[in-house]
Design an enzyme around this catalytic site. Structure first.
Site, short mmCIF file in Angstrom:
data_model
loop_
_atom_site.label_atom_id
_atom_site.label_comp_id
_atom_site.label_asym_id
_atom_site.label_seq_id
_atom_site.Cartn_x
_atom_site.Cartn_y
_atom_site.Cartn_z
N ASP A 93 0.85 -1.19 0.00
CA ASP A 93 0.00 0.00 0.00
C ASP A 93 0.90 1.25 0.00
O ASP A 93 1.82 1.35 0.81
CB ASP A 93 -0.84 -0.06 1.29
CG ASP A 93 -1.96 0.95 1.33
OD1 ASP A 93 -2.41 1.38 0.26
OD2 ASP A 93 -2.41 1.26 2.46
N ASP A 115 2.87 4.99 -5.40
CA ASP A 115 2.11 6.22 -5.17
C ASP A 115 2.97 7.43 -5.54
O ASP A 115 3.71 7.97 -4.73
CB ASP A 115 1.68 6.30 -3.70
CG ASP A 115 0.83 7.53 -3.43
OD1 ASP A 115 0.68 8.36 -4.34
OD2 ASP A 115 0.32 7.66 -2.30
N HIS A 189 -7.87 9.97 3.88
CA HIS A 189 -7.27 9.02 4.82
C HIS A 189 -7.54 9.39 6.29
O HIS A 189 -7.66 10.56 6.61
CB HIS A 189 -5.76 8.95 4.60
CG HIS A 189 -5.38 8.23 3.35
ND1 HIS A 189 -4.81 8.84 2.27
CD2 HIS A 189 -5.50 6.92 3.02
CE1 HIS A 189 -4.59 7.95 1.31
NE2 HIS A 189 -5.01 6.77 1.74
N GLY A 190 -7.56 8.37 7.14
CA GLY A 190 -7.61 8.60 8.59
C GLY A 190 -9.02 8.61 9.16
O GLY A 190 -10.01 8.35 8.45
N HIS A 232 -9.14 4.80 -2.20
CA HIS A 232 -8.44 4.84 -0.89
C HIS A 232 -9.33 5.59 0.10
O HIS A 232 -10.37 6.12 -0.27
CB HIS A 232 -7.10 5.56 -1.04
CG HIS A 232 -6.05 4.70 -1.66
ND1 HIS A 232 -4.95 4.27 -0.97
CD2 HIS A 232 -5.95 4.18 -2.90
CE1 HIS A 232 -4.22 3.51 -1.77
NE2 HIS A 232 -4.79 3.44 -2.95
N GLY A 233 -8.88 5.61 1.35
CA GLY A 233 -9.55 6.45 2.36
C GLY A 233 -11.03 6.15 2.51
O GLY A 233 -11.84 7.06 2.63
N ASN A 275 -10.21 0.51 -0.07
CA ASN A 275 -9.19 0.42 0.99
C ASN A 275 -9.73 0.83 2.35
O ASN A 275 -10.28 1.94 2.50
CB ASN A 275 -8.03 1.37 0.67
CG ASN A 275 -7.15 0.87 -0.45
OD1 ASN A 275 -7.48 -0.08 -1.15
ND2 ASN A 275 -6.02 1.51 -0.63
N SER A 278 -8.46 2.53 8.79
CA SER A 278 -8.83 3.23 10.03
C SER A 278 -9.95 2.52 10.79
O SER A 278 -9.92 2.47 12.03
CB SER A 278 -9.26 4.66 9.72
OG SER A 278 -8.19 5.36 9.13
P1 13P Z 1 -8.78 4.76 5.68
O1 13P Z 1 -7.89 5.64 6.49
O2 13P Z 1 -10.05 5.47 5.32
O3 13P Z 1 -9.05 3.46 6.34
O4 13P Z 1 -8.05 4.46 4.29
C1 13P Z 1 -7.08 3.45 4.20
C2 13P Z 1 -6.31 3.50 2.94
O5 13P Z 1 -6.61 4.18 2.00
C3 13P Z 1 -5.13 2.63 2.86
O6 13P Z 1 -4.43 2.83 1.69
O1 G3H Z 2 -3.33 4.78 3.62
C1 G3H Z 2 -2.54 4.42 4.48
C2 G3H Z 2 -2.83 3.40 5.49
O2 G3H Z 2 -3.89 3.76 6.30
C3 G3H Z 2 -1.60 2.99 6.21
O3 G3H Z 2 -1.27 3.80 7.27
O4 G3H Z 2 1.17 4.28 7.02
O5 G3H Z 2 0.02 4.44 9.24
O6 G3H Z 2 0.44 2.21 8.21
P1 G3H Z 2 0.19 3.68 7.97
ZN ZN Z 3 -4.50 4.87 0.99
#
Ligand code: 13P
Ligand code: G3H
Ligand code: ZN
Length: 330
Positions: A93, A115, A189-190, A232-233, A275, A278
């Site tokens: 990832d 990425d 993300h997050g 993602h996210g 994906n 979180s």
């Molecule tokens: P979330 O933070 O919404 O779970 O997204 C995860 C993600 O995109 C990992 O690549």
């Molecule tokens: O998109 C990223 C993932 O949520 C991974 O997060 O880099 O904290 O492991 P991390």
């Molecule tokens: Zn991501």
């Protein structure tokens, strides 16, 4: 060099073709440890769902690349032992460089993401193409990204999002040869995806995030018919776990995610990989906090990691069955 085929893994090619055609999305769940991996495999075997085991650069440093390779081998054998050989992908990832991607490919990953989304366009093309040329020699599939998501994690951070420009996607895909494309249409993300100012509030005072830009997704689909798209996210940030965390000593504020209904809609389109990281963190942390608070005498890790694993498993089963539509597709 270890080929992913020796580990019993598959790449994303067939999986994505079936998902785009069938109008569902494959879950891409991040993991860093044994309990998360067990929960993902148990949930996906139970629901007969294909799955992408996702490892970030941070997870790779945390867990060790050799252990991860063997955990993936263990996961395919574990699924078999549980009674159903679901297709399993081991995916990097947010790969940040050609070297990281190469190292993962050499260590049994069946899919990698490069990425380059924060790079100037031509540099994104150059690094993505280089990864594709290396990966395809070993039948490893590659995800690229165009557009920038907002949000912050250990290795991924941007204050603002830039939506993917549909005018660039044909050029990017044809010049790089990627197998799938991550796009930015308003996910983030997050656990704090949007500020309260970006949201509206319903009658109960719950924050309602701005809707995803399905118009941009439709334009991209029109330009790349049937091409696998990645979101993602895409955590929904279940409020039950936000509440559980805060009721047991945590301090999460204004945590809001992507509504399940919008993910359901996206999964029916060319979006074939969703994906989620979180939400797993929230379920695990909420459960562990509750147990620590209610049972301060507990000090055996199995007594809190076991229930956390169970909470994760239930949440993943729900997502496979009721949100992504991947249940029964293995
Ligand atoms: P979330 O933070 O919404 O779970 O997204 C995860 C993600 O995109 C990992 O690549
Ligand atoms: O998109 C990223 C993932 O949520 C991974 O997060 O880099 O904290 O492991 P991390
Ligand atoms: Zn991501």
């Amino acid at each position: 060099m270890t080929s992913y085929k020796e580990l019993g893994l598959v790449n994303t090619r067939d999986m994505f073709a079936k998902a785009v055609k069938g109008g569902y999305a494959i879950p891409a769940y991040n993991f860093n440890n044994m309990e998360q991996l067990q929960a993902i495999i148990m949930a996906c075997v139970e629901t007969k769902s294909p799955v992408i085991l996702q490892v970030s650069k941070g997870a790779r440093d945390y867990a060790n690349i050799n252990l991860l390779r063997n955990m993936a081998r263990g996961a395919t054998e574990y699924a078999h032992e549980l009674g159903y050989d679901i297709p399993i992908v081991l995916h990097l990832d947010h790969g940040d460089s050609f070297e990281t991607c190469k190292d993962c490919i050499d260590n049994g990953f069946s899919s990698v993401m490069i990425d380059g989304s924060s790079l100037p366009y031509e540099e994104n093309i150059a690094v993505t193409k280089k990864v594709v040329e290396y990966a395809h020699q070993f039948d490893v599939t590659v995800e690229g990204e165009l557009g920038v998501l907002a949000g912050i994690e250990d290795e991924v951070s941007s204050a603002v999002s830039h939506y993917t420009q549909p005018s660039e996607v044909i050029d990017f895909v044809s010049k790089t040869g990627v197998d799938s494309l991550a796009i930015s249409i308003g996910t983030s993300h997050g656990a704090n995806k949007f500020t309260p100012e970006q949201c509206t509030r319903n009658a109960d005072g719950i924050l309602i995030p701005p809707p995803l830009r399905f118009d941009i997704l439709a334009e991209i689909e029109e330009k790349l018919p049937g091409f696998p798209i990645v979101l993602h996210g895409s955590s929904s940030v279940p409020q039950e776990y936000v509440k559980m965390i805060n009721e047991h000593g945590g301090k999460l504020k204004d945590s809001v995610g992507i509504p399940e209904e919008q993910l359901r809609q996206a999964a029916k389109s060319a979006v074939c990989k969703i994906n989620i990281d979180s939400d797993g963190r929230l379920a695990m942390t909420g459960t562990i906090r509750r147990i620590f608070d209610e049972h301060p005498e507990v000090f055996d890790p199995r007594k809190y990691l076991g229930p956390a694993r169970e909470a994760l498993k239930e949440m993943y089963e729900h997502k496979n069955r009721d949100v992504l539509g991947s249940a029964g597709k293995a």
